[in-house]
Design an enzyme around this catalytic site. Structure first.
Site, PDB file in Angstrom:
ATOM      1  N   ALA A   9       0.904  -1.174  -0.090  1.00 25.16           N
ATOM      2  CA  ALA A   9       0.045  -0.126  -0.025  1.00 25.16           C
ATOM      3  C   ALA A   9       0.808   1.087   0.014  1.00 25.16           C
ATOM      4  O   ALA A   9       0.510   2.288   0.542  1.00 25.16           O
ATOM      5  CB  ALA A   9      -0.944  -0.077   1.240  1.00 25.16           C
ATOM      6  N   ARG A  15      -2.262   8.845 -10.829  1.00 23.56           N
ATOM      7  CA  ARG A  15      -3.183   8.909 -11.976  1.00 23.56           C
ATOM      8  C   ARG A  15      -4.578   9.470 -11.027  1.00 23.56           C
ATOM      9  O   ARG A  15      -5.689   9.874 -11.621  1.00 23.56           O
ATOM     10  CB  ARG A  15      -3.560   7.674 -12.595  1.00 23.56           C
ATOM     11  CG  ARG A  15      -2.268   7.747 -13.803  1.00 23.56           C
ATOM     12  CD  ARG A  15      -2.574   6.348 -14.510  1.00 23.56           C
ATOM     13  NE  ARG A  15      -2.077   5.345 -14.005  1.00 23.56           N
ATOM     14  CZ  ARG A  15      -1.947   3.957 -14.239  1.00 23.56           C
ATOM     15  NH1 ARG A  15      -2.755   3.695 -15.189  1.00 23.56           N
ATOM     16  NH2 ARG A  15      -1.451   3.067 -13.481  1.00 23.56           N
TER      17      ARG A  15
END
Length: 456
Positions: A9, A15
């Site tokens: 993580a 993006r």
């Protein structure tokens, strides 16, 4: 079999165009990483590899997991290296998952762990019509695992393969630890690929591949478009689950129920309702119109229409709305009535009491069998401090009364319409707190006559 779980993580998620770590973005009310953690339950205390926005991730997950910091993002292999370097991973097998796969299920991970028994590793794969962007599973001629090739490193022939790597694996821990020491960043990305460990391990032990029946489980989130797509898939999954458990959704495509909601059988939910995580709804309820219900407990046989309920409790057989607003701390008893354009804040309303329309009850305890008339305001704020009022049982408060806290209206008291109450009212007493009417005969006629003279 003895398992550890590592969840990757640390990615920045550029993006997503966000200041928040990608894994903290929500699908159906829960962060992406929370969905993955739920699926990984039963594998001990998970280890979460964090990097970008690490304090925010820690703030959400707290002490429920162990943490490893990946200061420099040098690929998935490097992330697992850091986890082994910083934490004690001593189980026989290690499950590795990506933290941005909210649709993965516990059943799939449990099956993958079973398949890994006796193997060097087992890879979770999926067959996709459009595999672009995913690493491809390359098999030997006999169908056994050969290697995984990333999109940017794939030949034209390899890019045609539709079976893809989902970034979920189970490794035999001792073989993984050894393989991590041998991988290099000799690829187009200049990163340490965790997938390279599989080819190394395959020289010592067989590698299994388990292909998903539902490729949606492999859905990873990289941008807001995919976030919305995952939300739609999970919402359908959640709604189908409730319907199979005896809940009627008259229009499932326009009913929004987040993860972690409990709904009893024979409850009917009409279009436009939004029900948030942590909400518990009893059986035989009816929810009509555009309701918003979050983190609330609703009893059996409750009717709610076009209302907002936030962190509140509603007793059996009560009706709420339309257009009522139950704010945090509101507790409504059984067979009560909270009507249109009524606001309840940090207040309790007892069994059988009615607040039928256009009233505000804030910071108050209202007993059972009371009637709070139209336009009543519990005046709880003096500009700096908030005060609380207490209303006993069977109290009648007439329309447009102001109850100025802190006051106590004892059992059976009767407050006349238009009164402003500033002191305690004894049991059974009548309170009239308004000025006597003053009437001047013909005054209005004379005023209008003067206006007519001005117009001439």
């Amino acid at each position: 079999m003895d398992f550890s779980c590592i969840i990757l993580a640390a990615g920045q998620g550029t993006r997503m165009k966000s200041t928040m770590p990608k894994v903290l973005h929500k699908v159906c009310g829960r962060a992406l990483v929370e969905h993955v953690l739920t699926a990984c339950s039963g594998t001990g205390k998970p280890a979460v590899v964090i990097g970008n926005g690490s304090e925010m991730v820690r703030g959400l997950l707290g002490d429920s997991v162990r943490y490893a910091m990946q200061e420099q993002r040098k690929g998935t292999g490097h992330a697992v290296m850091e986890c082994f370097r910083q934490l004690d991973i001593d189980t026989e097998y290690t499950l590795v998952c990506a933290g941005d796969m909210p649709l993965i299920t516990a059943q799939t991970l449990q099956e993958l762990c079973k398949r890994a028994e006796g193997l060097g590793a087992c890879v979770l794969s999926a067959c996709m019509d459009n595999p672009f962007g995913y690493g491809r599973i390359i098999r030997n001629q006999d169908g056994t695992f050969k290697k995984i090739v990333e999109q940017k490193d794939a030949t034209a022939q390899e890019a045609e393969v539709r079976e893809v790597n989902t970034s979920v694996y189970v490794f035999r821990t001792e073989l993984l630890r050894s393989a991590l020491k041998q991988i290099t960043p000799a690829n187009a990305q200049g990163e340490y690929y965790l997938t390279d460990c599989l080819e190394i391990i395959s020289r010592e032990a067989p590698i299994g591949v388990m292909c998903l029946d539902d490729p949606d489980e492999a859905f990873g989130i990289n941008d807001r478009v995919q976030l919305a797509q995952a939300e739609a898939i999970m919402r359908r999954r959640i709604n189908c689950g409730h319907m199979k458990n005896g809940v009627t959704l008259t229009d499932p495509d326009n009913t929004y129920i987040e993860a972690g909601v409990s709904i009893g059988a024979d409850t009917v939910i009409y279009p436009g309702s939004y029900i948030g995580t942590g909400t518990v709804i009893g059986s035989r309820c009816v929810l009509r119109g555009a309701n918003r219900i979050e983190n609330s407990v609703i009893g059996d046989g409750v009717s709610v229409e076009a209302s907002t309920l936030l962190s509140c409790r509603v007793g059996d057989g009560t009706t709420v709305g339309p257009n009522a607003y139950l704010r945090p701390g509101a507790v409504i008893g059984r067979k009560a009535r909270i009507g249109d354009f009524v606001e309840i804040k940090n207040a309790s309303v007892g069994d059988g009491s009615k607040v039928s329309h256009l009233s505000y009850v804030g910071d108050a305890d209202v007993g059972s069998g009371c009637n709070i008339g139209c336009g009543v305001v519990f005046v709880n704020y003096d500009g700096k401090h908030k005060f609380r009022s207490v209303v006993g049982d069977r109290v009648f408060v007439g329309s447009n009364a102001n109850i100025v806290a802190p006051v106590h209206l004892a059992d059976g008291a009767y407050i006349a319409a238009g009164s402003t109450v500033t002191r305690d009212i004894p049991s059974g007493a009548l309170c009239v707190a308004r000025s006597r009417e003053y009437i001047k005969e013909e005054w209005a006629d004379k005023l209008r006559a003067s206006w007519e003279e001005e117009e001439k």
